[in-house]
Design a protein around this motif. Sequence first.
Motif, PDB file in Angstrom:
ATOM      1  N   ARG A  65       0.670  -0.808  -0.553  1.00 55.47           N
ATOM      2  CA  ARG A  65       0.173   0.017   0.282  1.00 55.47           C
ATOM      3  C   ARG A  65       1.123   1.332  -0.402  1.00 55.47           C
ATOM      4  N   PRO A  66       0.996   2.359  -0.637  1.00 56.77           N
ATOM      5  CA  PRO A  66       1.947   3.384  -1.154  1.00 56.77           C
ATOM      6  C   PRO A  66       1.894   4.519   0.749  1.00 56.77           C
ATOM      7  N   THR A  67       2.050   5.087   0.711  1.00 60.39           N
ATOM      8  CA  THR A  67       2.372   5.508   2.026  1.00 60.39           C
ATOM      9  C   THR A  67       1.855   7.059   1.333  1.00 60.39           C
ATOM     10  N   MET A  68       1.135   7.619   2.304  1.00 56.82           N
ATOM     11  CA  MET A  68       0.266   8.944   2.269  1.00 56.82           C
ATOM     12  C   MET A  68       1.546   9.682   1.543  1.00 56.82           C
ATOM     13  N   ALA A  69       2.872   9.959   1.616  1.00 50.54           N
ATOM     14  CA  ALA A  69       3.420  10.660   0.917  1.00 50.54           C
ATOM     15  C   ALA A  69       3.717  11.040  -0.543  1.00 50.54           C
ATOM     16  N   GLU A  70       4.312   9.333  -0.904  1.00 54.89           N
ATOM     17  CA  GLU A  70       4.087   8.883  -1.994  1.00 54.89           C
ATOM     18  C   GLU A  70       2.654   9.152  -2.785  1.00 54.89           C
ATOM     19  N   ARG A  71       1.026   8.956  -2.229  1.00 54.37           N
ATOM     20  CA  ARG A  71      -0.153   9.802  -2.698  1.00 54.37           C
ATOM     21  C   ARG A  71       0.010  10.981  -3.031  1.00 54.37           C
ATOM     22  N   LEU A  72       0.829  11.689  -1.687  1.00 56.46           N
ATOM     23  CA  LEU A  72       0.713  13.249  -1.866  1.00 56.46           C
ATOM     24  C   LEU A  72       1.789  13.545  -3.499  1.00 56.46           C
ATOM     25  N   ARG A  73       2.481  12.719  -3.534  1.00 56.06           N
ATOM     26  CA  ARG A  73       3.480  13.655  -4.630  1.00 56.06           C
ATOM     27  C   ARG A  73       3.128  12.852  -5.827  1.00 56.06           C
ATOM     28  N   LEU A  74       2.007  12.390  -5.933  1.00 58.11           N
ATOM     29  CA  LEU A  74       1.399  11.448  -7.390  1.00 58.11           C
ATOM     30  C   LEU A  74       0.387  12.207  -7.162  1.00 58.11           C
TER      31      LEU A  74
END
Length: 80
Positions: A65-74
């Motif tokens: 599951r992607p981290t919150m930082a990865e989702r925000l970067r995306l």
Amino acid sequence: MIISVRRGLRFIRFIIFFVALVYLFYHVLDLFNGWISPVDQYQIPTGNAVKVFQETDWSGIGEARPTMAERLRLFYWYGE
């Protein structure tokens, strides 16, 4: 008290001129607003265009599951 007719007419002429310029300025800004405002991204596509999206199910086995930082970067990368 003395009321000058010339001063009154000059004031009325100023008010009419001011209202006319405000009206013109409003319509010029409205024209620029239509030109600058972004295109509706969520409108129904026309012609050969196809509207697609991907729903991701993160509950799959073996997928991290992607981290919150990865989702925000995306989110910032796509700009939506």
